[in-house]
Design a protein around this motif. Structure first.
Motif, PDB file in Angstrom:
ATOM      1  N   LEU A  44       0.827  -1.208   0.000  1.00  0.00           N
ATOM      2  CA  LEU A  44       0.000   0.000   0.000  1.00  0.00           C
ATOM      3  C   LEU A  44       0.862   1.259   0.000  1.00  0.00           C
ATOM      4  N   TRP A  45       1.946   1.246   0.747  1.00  0.00           N
ATOM      5  CA  TRP A  45       2.847   2.388   0.795  1.00  0.00           C
ATOM      6  C   TRP A  45       3.493   2.612  -0.572  1.00  0.00           C
ATOM      7  N   ALA A  46       3.898   1.531  -1.236  1.00  0.00           N
ATOM      8  CA  ALA A  46       4.516   1.657  -2.563  1.00  0.00           C
ATOM      9  C   ALA A  46       3.533   2.231  -3.572  1.00  0.00           C
ATOM     10  N   ILE A  47       2.276   1.839  -3.458  1.00  0.00           N
ATOM     11  CA  ILE A  47       1.260   2.373  -4.373  1.00  0.00           C
ATOM     12  C   ILE A  47       1.013   3.849  -4.084  1.00  0.00           C
ATOM     13  N   ALA A  48       0.964   4.215  -2.812  1.00  0.00           N
ATOM     14  CA  ALA A  48       0.678   5.600  -2.424  1.00  0.00           C
ATOM     15  C   ALA A  48       1.856   6.530  -2.707  1.00  0.00           C
ATOM     16  N   ALA A  49       3.073   6.052  -2.572  1.00  0.00           N
ATOM     17  CA  ALA A  49       4.268   6.880  -2.760  1.00  0.00           C
ATOM     18  C   ALA A  49       4.697   6.837  -4.220  1.00  0.00           C
ATOM     19  N   GLU A  50       4.102   7.672  -5.021  1.00  0.00           N
ATOM     20  CA  GLU A  50       4.378   7.662  -6.458  1.00  0.00           C
ATOM     21  C   GLU A  50       5.765   8.184  -6.806  1.00  0.00           C
ATOM     22  N   GLN A  51       6.395   8.922  -5.905  1.00  0.00           N
ATOM     23  CA  GLN A  51       7.686   9.527  -6.202  1.00  0.00           C
ATOM     24  C   GLN A  51       8.861   8.613  -5.867  1.00  0.00           C
ATOM     25  N   ARG A  52       8.589   7.423  -5.410  1.00  0.00           N
ATOM     26  CA  ARG A  52       9.653   6.481  -5.094  1.00  0.00           C
ATOM     27  C   ARG A  52      10.358   6.077  -6.389  1.00  0.00           C
ATOM     28  N   ARG A  54      12.101   3.988  -9.279  1.00  0.00           N
ATOM     29  CA  ARG A  54      11.915   2.616  -9.757  1.00  0.00           C
ATOM     30  C   ARG A  54      13.212   1.838  -9.617  1.00  0.00           C
ATOM     31  N   ALA A  55      13.079   0.533  -9.585  1.00  0.00           N
ATOM     32  CA  ALA A  55      14.257  -0.330  -9.532  1.00  0.00           C
ATOM     33  C   ALA A  55      15.088  -0.118 -10.794  1.00  0.00           C
ATOM     34  N   ALA A  56      16.390  -0.292 -10.657  1.00  0.00           N
ATOM     35  CA  ALA A  56      17.308   0.014 -11.748  1.00  0.00           C
ATOM     36  C   ALA A  56      17.201  -0.960 -12.921  1.00  0.00           C
ATOM     37  N   SER A  57      16.762  -2.186 -12.657  1.00  0.00           N
ATOM     38  CA  SER A  57      16.731  -3.168 -13.733  1.00  0.00           C
ATOM     39  C   SER A  57      15.477  -4.037 -13.636  1.00  0.00           C
ATOM     40  N   LEU A  58      15.221  -4.732 -14.711  1.00  0.00           N
ATOM     41  CA  LEU A  58      14.088  -5.662 -14.735  1.00  0.00           C
ATOM     42  C   LEU A  58      14.310  -6.793 -13.732  1.00  0.00           C
ATOM     43  N   ALA A  59      15.558  -7.246 -13.598  1.00  0.00           N
ATOM     44  CA  ALA A  59      15.862  -8.318 -12.644  1.00  0.00           C
ATOM     45  C   ALA A  59      15.535  -7.882 -11.219  1.00  0.00           C
ATOM     46  N   ALA A  60      15.859  -6.638 -10.878  1.00  0.00           N
ATOM     47  CA  ALA A  60      15.562  -6.130  -9.532  1.00  0.00           C
ATOM     48  C   ALA A  60      14.051  -6.052  -9.314  1.00  0.00           C
ATOM     49  N   ARG A  61      13.321  -5.567 -10.306  1.00  0.00           N
ATOM     50  CA  ARG A  61      11.860  -5.479 -10.183  1.00  0.00           C
ATOM     51  C   ARG A  61      11.236  -6.861 -10.014  1.00  0.00           C
ATOM     52  N   LEU A  62      11.672  -7.804 -10.847  1.00  0.00           N
ATOM     53  CA  LEU A  62      11.125  -9.163 -10.763  1.00  0.00           C
ATOM     54  C   LEU A  62      11.519  -9.851  -9.458  1.00  0.00           C
ATOM     55  N   GLY A  63      12.742  -9.610  -9.005  1.00  0.00           N
ATOM     56  CA  GLY A  63      13.192 -10.189  -7.738  1.00  0.00           C
ATOM     57  C   GLY A  63      12.375  -9.688  -6.561  1.00  0.00           C
ATOM     58  N   HIS A  64      12.122  -8.371  -6.527  1.00  0.00           N
ATOM     59  CA  HIS A  64      11.313  -7.821  -5.446  1.00  0.00           C
ATOM     60  C   HIS A  64       9.866  -8.316  -5.527  1.00  0.00           C
ATOM     61  N   LEU A  65       9.340  -8.394  -6.734  1.00  0.00           N
ATOM     62  CA  LEU A  65       7.984  -8.912  -6.903  1.00  0.00           C
ATOM     63  C   LEU A  65       7.893 -10.352  -6.397  1.00  0.00           C
ATOM     64  N   ALA A  66       8.883 -11.174  -6.733  1.00  0.00           N
ATOM     65  CA  ALA A  66       8.902 -12.566  -6.283  1.00  0.00           C
ATOM     66  C   ALA A  66       8.998 -12.646  -4.757  1.00  0.00           C
TER      67      ALA A  66
END
Length: 138
Positions: A44-52, A54-66
């Protein structure tokens, strides 16, 4: 959240090594209810904080999602097991055997991702120090 996950994993290892399958279950269940709460709050915090940033790479995004998916999936699987068991929790049926298998596998995968996350954090911290202090590199 990290303490609860570490405690549950240590209890599960002790549980397997001791062979006493009933003794640590209540102690294992109590911290098992904790990780989903901060995970939901963090989402919820990540959705609300739009100014955060983004992860530097697709691997980082997928890793955090997992990581987040597994932090929600592992306790959910345990809740399904409780629902499939009798009141005393001792039911041995196809549903509980299936859920036991996947709870264990999902937990090991979560631990592997946590170890990878810690390793990548250390690597990136070291790279940042080298980038900021080029005279200190060997």
């Amino acid at each position: 959240m990290a303490v609860a996950i570490a405690l549950m994993c240590l209890l599960a290892v002790a549980w397997r090594l001791s062979g006493h399958t009933k003794t640590p279950i209540p102690v294992h269940k109590a911290p098992g209810t904790l990780p989903p709460m901060p995970v939901f709050a963090r989402i919820l915090w990540a959705i609300a904080a739009e100014q955060r940033p983004r992860a530097a790479s697709l691997a980082a995004r997928l890793g955090h999602l997992a990581l987040y998916l597994l932090m929600l999936t592992v306790p959910t699987i345990a809740l399904i097991r409780d629902a499939a068991a009798d009141r005393d929790g001792s039911a041995e049926n196809a549903a509980t055997r299936f859920v036991d298998l996947w709870h264990s596998r999902a937990t090991w995968l979560l631990l592997l991702l946590i170890a990878g996350h810690i390793l990548m954090t250390a690597i990136h911290q070291r790279m940042a120090v080298r980038r900021n202090n080029p005279e200190n590199t060997p």
